[in-house]
Motif scaffolding. Sequence first.
Motif, PDB file in Angstrom:
ATOM      1  N   TYR A  99      35.559  22.700  -2.712  1.00 35.89           N
ATOM      2  CA  TYR A  99      34.132  22.375  -2.666  1.00 35.89           C
ATOM      3  C   TYR A  99      33.653  22.461  -1.209  1.00 35.89           C
ATOM      4  O   TYR A  99      34.226  21.823  -0.323  1.00 35.89           O
ATOM      5  CB  TYR A  99      33.877  20.978  -3.253  1.00 35.89           C
ATOM      6  N   ASN A 139      36.876  25.389  -7.717  1.00 41.19           N
ATOM      7  CA  ASN A 139      35.508  25.893  -7.786  1.00 41.19           C
ATOM      8  C   ASN A 139      35.332  27.047  -6.791  1.00 41.19           C
ATOM      9  O   ASN A 139      35.652  26.849  -5.620  1.00 41.19           O
ATOM     10  CB  ASN A 139      34.639  24.685  -7.405  1.00 41.19           C
ATOM     11  N   ASP A 157      40.861  16.325  -6.428  1.00 38.68           N
ATOM     12  CA  ASP A 157      39.445  16.428  -6.810  1.00 38.68           C
ATOM     13  C   ASP A 157      39.410  16.926  -8.248  1.00 38.68           C
ATOM     14  O   ASP A 157      39.680  18.092  -8.527  1.00 38.68           O
ATOM     15  CB  ASP A 157      38.705  17.382  -5.861  1.00 38.68           C
ATOM     16  N   THR A 189      36.781  16.794 -10.311  1.00 37.07           N
ATOM     17  CA  THR A 189      35.380  16.868 -10.741  1.00 37.07           C
ATOM     18  C   THR A 189      35.215  17.750 -11.977  1.00 37.07           C
ATOM     19  O   THR A 189      34.458  17.421 -12.891  1.00 37.07           O
ATOM     20  CB  THR A 189      34.533  17.402  -9.575  1.00 37.07           C
ATOM     21  N   SER A 232      33.365  13.811  -8.357  1.00 39.07           N
ATOM     22  CA  SER A 232      31.933  13.724  -8.120  1.00 39.07           C
ATOM     23  C   SER A 232      31.339  13.241  -9.444  1.00 39.07           C
ATOM     24  O   SER A 232      31.282  14.000 -10.417  1.00 39.07           O
ATOM     25  CB  SER A 232      31.332  15.079  -7.728  1.00 39.07           C
ATOM     26  N   LYS A 266      28.547  14.897 -11.739  1.00 37.53           N
ATOM     27  CA  LYS A 266      28.789  16.007 -12.679  1.00 37.53           C
ATOM     28  C   LYS A 266      29.088  15.468 -14.075  1.00 37.53           C
ATOM     29  O   LYS A 266      28.231  14.850 -14.675  1.00 37.53           O
ATOM     30  CB  LYS A 266      29.911  16.888 -12.137  1.00 37.53           C
TER      31      LYS A 266
HETATM   32  N1  PLP Z   1      33.715  18.129  -5.368  1.00 37.81           N
HETATM   33  C1  PLP Z   1      33.269  19.095  -6.163  1.00 37.81           C
HETATM   34  C2  PLP Z   1      34.261  19.966  -6.876  1.00 37.81           C
HETATM   35  C3  PLP Z   1      31.904  19.319  -6.317  1.00 37.81           C
HETATM   36  O1  PLP Z   1      31.470  20.317  -7.120  1.00 37.81           O
HETATM   37  C4  PLP Z   1      30.980  18.498  -5.609  1.00 37.81           C
HETATM   38  C5  PLP Z   1      29.521  18.738  -5.712  1.00 37.81           C
HETATM   39  O2  PLP Z   1      29.076  19.786  -6.118  1.00 37.81           O
HETATM   40  C6  PLP Z   1      31.474  17.496  -4.789  1.00 37.81           C
HETATM   41  C7  PLP Z   1      32.855  17.327  -4.693  1.00 37.81           C
HETATM   42  C8  PLP Z   1      30.543  16.596  -4.000  1.00 37.81           C
HETATM   43  O3  PLP Z   1      29.917  15.698  -4.865  1.00 37.81           O
HETATM   44  P1  PLP Z   1      28.409  15.155  -4.657  1.00 37.81           P
HETATM   45  O4  PLP Z   1      27.471  16.321  -4.769  1.00 37.81           O
HETATM   46  O5  PLP Z   1      28.275  14.141  -5.739  1.00 37.81           O
HETATM   47  O6  PLP Z   1      28.348  14.544  -3.296  1.00 37.81           O
END
Ligand code: PLP
Length: 373
Positions: free
Chosen positions: A101, A148, A173, A175, A195, A198
């Motif tokens: 990210y 991602n 991570d 997410t 996060s 999401k």
């Molecule tokens: N990690 C991933 C994989 C993300 O997609 C995101 C945000 O797009 C984040 C961390 C950061 O999160 P936030 O936007 O809630 O600060």
Amino acid sequence: MTLSPATRAAQALCHVDPTTGGVSPAIDLSATFVRDGDYAARGPYIYARDGGPTVRQAEAVLADLDGAADSLVFASGMAAITTLIESLEPGAGVVAPAVMYHGGRSWLQRQAARGLIDLRPFDPSDQSTLAAAVTPATRLIWIETPVNPTWDILDIAAAARVAKASGANLAGDCTAAPPTTLQALSLGADIAFHSGTKYLGGHSDLTAGVLSTADPALGDTLRALRTLMGTVIGAFEAWLLIRGLRTLFLRWERASTTALDLARTLSQHPRVETVLYPGLETHPGHSIARAQMVGGFGGMLSLLVDTPETAARVVRQTKLWLPATSLGGVESLIEHRHIIEAGIDPRLLRLSTGIEAPEDLLTDLVQALDPPA
Ligand code: PLP
């Protein structure tokens, strides 16, 4: 009766308000809490920057879902990441993927440029490079899975073995793979990060970040830092997060089923060269994904289309797939990712599959891929 995680989440841990009988957890917006005459704290709450009752309720649901000793909720994913990095001693070694990210990566690079951490990248498409990046100074290994926007898969148990051998903490991570499908802590990670903006929130109406820890002492350290840094989530957003968590399993199941169907169908489309989706047998990380994502592969997929022009046109012409960043909400989103993130193939379209009728989502994408002659 042993209840399944889906049941516990749907009922927010069987929460019934003890005073009113309300079946929805109450929201407590107090910023401060009265003390006794002698100024002793009356209960567990003193000031909202420490986290009030609604934040604690969200944390209880998340700790349960993640199988964690402790869960902490932050104002955003980035607030959680920056607090975690702040917990490291100056000069600590951090190993992190070269592709991750981009906000998290920028923060790590900034801290490295300021001499606060010793940052060592590894290539997430080749997990053998992870162990090679570890040094005696390494204190934190950060991984993201699926990655991602390529949705490469990292083997958490293998990464945990590297972390244990080097005395570092492993943070995952997760997410794009919430606890409905992936139990990072039981696979050996020390910290599961999400996060909450999401899938956990799920309605694109809040920002939140979560750190779930296997070690309660690490939770205490992070909680003290969160109070100092003021990175805690607000009570209203914590309440929205609880509400989102109650439908997480349903939303995840629907997004996973639709995305797998889309991935299979779009793989046959003449303008689509490759579909990147860990649920496809052809995906290089499929066997690890199948083993560690036990509740489905989720709604995130990317398409490599024939040309950058096709990618730009599809984003302009979809009607249901909204051209917005973020992921994991009930509404489907599409992104021409290289515009946001340098270095991404300009033919890549990132799709976040929502919960709309699958046939409508497919029809919309096909009409955008195949414009009238
Ligand atoms: N990690 C991933 C994989 C993300 O997609 C995101 C945000 O797009 C984040 C961390 C950061 O999160 P936030 O936007 O809630 O600060």
